[in-house]
Design a protein around this motif. Structure first.
Motif, PDB file in Angstrom:
ATOM      1  N   ALA A 120       0.828  -1.212   0.000  1.00 49.75           N
ATOM      2  CA  ALA A 120       0.000   0.000   0.000  1.00 49.75           C
ATOM      3  C   ALA A 120       0.860   1.259   0.000  1.00 49.75           C
ATOM      4  O   ALA A 120       0.528   2.255  -0.657  1.00 49.75           O
ATOM      5  N   ALA A 121       1.975   1.229   0.728  1.00 49.57           N
ATOM      6  CA  ALA A 121       2.874   2.386   0.757  1.00 49.57           C
ATOM      7  C   ALA A 121       3.442   2.664  -0.629  1.00 49.57           C
ATOM      8  O   ALA A 121       3.491   3.816  -1.083  1.00 49.57           O
ATOM      9  N   LEU A 122       3.866   1.617  -1.320  1.00 49.47           N
ATOM     10  CA  LEU A 122       4.421   1.794  -2.661  1.00 49.47           C
ATOM     11  C   LEU A 122       3.353   2.284  -3.630  1.00 49.47           C
ATOM     12  O   LEU A 122       3.617   3.165  -4.464  1.00 49.47           O
ATOM     13  N   TYR A 123       2.147   1.757  -3.513  1.00 50.28           N
ATOM     14  CA  TYR A 123       1.061   2.215  -4.382  1.00 50.28           C
ATOM     15  C   TYR A 123       0.775   3.699  -4.167  1.00 50.28           C
ATOM     16  O   TYR A 123       0.579   4.457  -5.115  1.00 50.28           O
ATOM     17  N   SER A 124       0.763   4.119  -2.912  1.00 51.71           N
ATOM     18  CA  SER A 124       0.502   5.520  -2.610  1.00 51.71           C
ATOM     19  C   SER A 124       1.576   6.413  -3.218  1.00 51.71           C
ATOM     20  O   SER A 124       1.277   7.486  -3.764  1.00 51.71           O
ATOM     21  N   LEU A 125       2.825   5.978  -3.143  1.00 49.99           N
ATOM     22  CA  LEU A 125       3.936   6.753  -3.710  1.00 49.99           C
ATOM     23  C   LEU A 125       3.819   6.825  -5.225  1.00 49.99           C
ATOM     24  O   LEU A 125       3.908   7.909  -5.812  1.00 49.99           O
ATOM     25  N   ILE A 126       3.604   5.681  -5.868  1.00 50.27           N
ATOM     26  CA  ILE A 126       3.486   5.653  -7.336  1.00 50.27           C
ATOM     27  C   ILE A 126       2.342   6.559  -7.784  1.00 50.27           C
ATOM     28  O   ILE A 126       2.471   7.333  -8.743  1.00 50.27           O
ATOM     29  N   GLY A 127       1.218   6.482  -7.077  1.00 50.27           N
ATOM     30  CA  GLY A 127       0.052   7.269  -7.458  1.00 50.27           C
ATOM     31  C   GLY A 127       0.187   8.749  -7.184  1.00 50.27           C
ATOM     32  O   GLY A 127      -0.665   9.535  -7.609  1.00 50.27           O
ATOM     33  N   GLY A 128       1.239   9.151  -6.491  1.00 50.76           N
ATOM     34  CA  GLY A 128       1.441  10.563  -6.199  1.00 50.76           C
ATOM     35  C   GLY A 128       2.485  11.242  -7.046  1.00 50.76           C
ATOM     36  O   GLY A 128       2.618  12.469  -7.017  1.00 50.76           O
ATOM     37  N   LEU A 129       3.235  10.473  -7.829  1.00 49.24           N
ATOM     38  CA  LEU A 129       4.319  11.058  -8.608  1.00 49.24           C
ATOM     39  C   LEU A 129       3.796  11.874  -9.795  1.00 49.24           C
ATOM     40  O   LEU A 129       2.776  11.524 -10.392  1.00 49.24           O
ATOM     41  N   PRO A 130       4.499  12.926 -10.160  1.00 55.57           N
ATOM     42  CA  PRO A 130       4.154  13.620 -11.408  1.00 55.57           C
ATOM     43  C   PRO A 130       4.221  12.634 -12.574  1.00 55.57           C
ATOM     44  O   PRO A 130       5.133  11.788 -12.629  1.00 55.57           O
ATOM     45  N   ALA A 131       3.285  12.708 -13.481  1.00 57.53           N
ATOM     46  CA  ALA A 131       3.164  11.723 -14.557  1.00 57.53           C
ATOM     47  C   ALA A 131       4.447  11.558 -15.355  1.00 57.53           C
ATOM     48  O   ALA A 131       4.802  10.442 -15.764  1.00 57.53           O
ATOM     49  N   GLU A 132       5.174  12.658 -15.566  1.00 58.10           N
ATOM     50  CA  GLU A 132       6.367  12.582 -16.413  1.00 58.10           C
ATOM     51  C   GLU A 132       7.520  11.810 -15.773  1.00 58.10           C
ATOM     52  O   GLU A 132       8.480  11.450 -16.467  1.00 58.10           O
ATOM     53  N   ARG A 133       7.436  11.529 -14.491  1.00 59.07           N
ATOM     54  CA  ARG A 133       8.519  10.791 -13.841  1.00 59.07           C
ATOM     55  C   ARG A 133       8.536   9.323 -14.235  1.00 59.07           C
ATOM     56  O   ARG A 133       9.579   8.655 -14.129  1.00 59.07           O
TER      57      ARG A 133
END
Length: 379
Positions: free
Chosen positions: A72-85
């Motif tokens: 869940a922590a990794l999902y939250s991080l992935i879902g918060g990154l700017p799209a271009e990253r």
């Protein structure tokens, strides 16, 4: 004699049951009181858990929050990154990462537009070599997820070396510290990474449900988590439906009403590790692990963990010979109060602070009976 060799799974410490029970009883009394003090006390308890974790990995204040688990922590991080990253780039992981994280990333690749690139193990080897991970790590890697210590070989990577390469490539660098934190030193102050995920199980002797996400300030400021809610705001009690904003700190990765019990149940373990000291824990563990490895070498057993202690976490994995029945061996050891587990034909052994030298000697004797001994002849 304590034959507990399961620190790669849950982890325990002297007096754990009593200290956890006291913490949960105190919380139960507060939560059941017929007054209005529940939430202030509960959030303060959660903050003590966050503060303990912050000290443990020497993270900047305000950069760490709770999560139900590492996935869940990794999902939250992935879902918060700017799209271009991530869009149009590779996301690099090792073939010996924790499977749950690979399952998650494989499912997210199409939606977030990245290609999941999994660095394989060399034929016949038990862990992905750091040099093989680096060889696949070029400038088109948007994010690399490093496994601090692997769960199947107890291989401890060179985080400093890998992170330095990641900086040169311009990648986001994340580390899953689950299997090593608490028995091996790790500090984001000493080796800055972009984010850290972990649980409070294993060597931290906590409970399930007490995961964490820590994000470096520079990256955190750019994240807009899609999993968000009332606790993502600077003031959770602002209910203006048209005025949502993210908190400036790691609270932006919070979402709905936070779980509290896991933090309460895990804090005694975190405090015990802090009071005992990781160097003390490591020294006791290393002595027992070296005894197991020495017996394995003497008996001709396959060791599926690094022999160099600097490249190893707190566990040692042994390869069971062809024809051995893993479940039968584990059950037989359990009948003598020797507790371990297997992954396939890999026997996982993790002695900790409650494990005794006498238990190690008994374990070695029983393994000689179960898998035989091919002692080297003196020259």
């Amino acid at each position: 004699m304590s034959g507990y060799f399961l620190y790669h799974s849950i982890g325990t410490f002297p007096g754990k049951a009593e200290r956890m029970a006291a913490a949960l009883t105190n919380f139960s009394n507060i939560w059941s009181a017929e007054d209005d003090g529940q939430w202030p006390a509960a959030l303060a308890a959660r903050q003590r858990f966050i503060d303990a974790w912050t000290r443990l990995i020497e993270a900047p204040q305000g950069t760490l929050t709770t999560a139900e688990n590492v996935t869940a922590a990794l999902y939250s991080l992935i879902g918060g990154l700017p799209a271009e990253r991530l869009a149009g780039k590779r996301l690099l992981v090792a073939g010996d990462c924790f499977p749950s994280l690979h399952f998650l990333l494989a499912g997210l690749a199409e939606r977030f537009g990245f290609t999941l690139d999994t660095v394989p193990l060399r034929p016949g080897e038990s862990w992905v070599r750091d040099e093989d991970f680096i060889a696949r790590w070029q400038a088109d890697v948007g994010l690399a997820l490093i496994t601090f210590v692997t769960s199947t070989a107890s291989h401890r990577c060179d985080v400093e070396r890998l992170t330095a390469h990641g900086r040169a490539m311009g990648s986001i660098v994340g580390v899953d510290v689950t299997q090593g934190i608490g028995v091996a030193p790790f500090s984001v102050a000493a080796t800055p990474v972009d984010f850290v995920v972990s649980t409070s199980l294993k060597w931290l002797c906590g409970s399930s449900g007490a995961g964490i996400l820590q994000v470096a300030p520079e990256l955190l400021a750019t994240c807009r988590p899609e999993l968000r809610g009332w606790f993502s705001q600077p003031n959770p009690f602002s209910w203006d439906l048209d005025a949502f904003t993210y908190a400036d700190d790691a609270r932006r990765f919070d979402h709905g009403t936070p779980a509290i019990l896991a933090s309460v149940a895990s804090l005694p373990g975190l405090e015990w590790v802090e009071q005992t000291g990781i160097e003390t824990i490591r020294a006791q563990n290393a002595e027992l692990v070296e005894r197991i490895i020495g017996a394995a070498v003497d008996n001709g057993w396959e060791v599926r963990s690094p022999l160099d202690a600097r490249e190893r976490g707190g566990s040692v994995m042994l390869g069971l010979p062809q024809g051995a029945k893993p479940a039968k061996i584990v059950a037989s050891l359990r009948s003598e109060r020797l507790y371990c587990d297997t992954r396939g034909t890999t026997l996982r052994l993790s002695p900790g602070m409650v494990s005794t030298a006498a238990a190690v000697e008994t374990l070695v004797a029983r393994l000689q009976e179960h898998i035989g001994s091919r002692r080297r002849r003196a020259s």
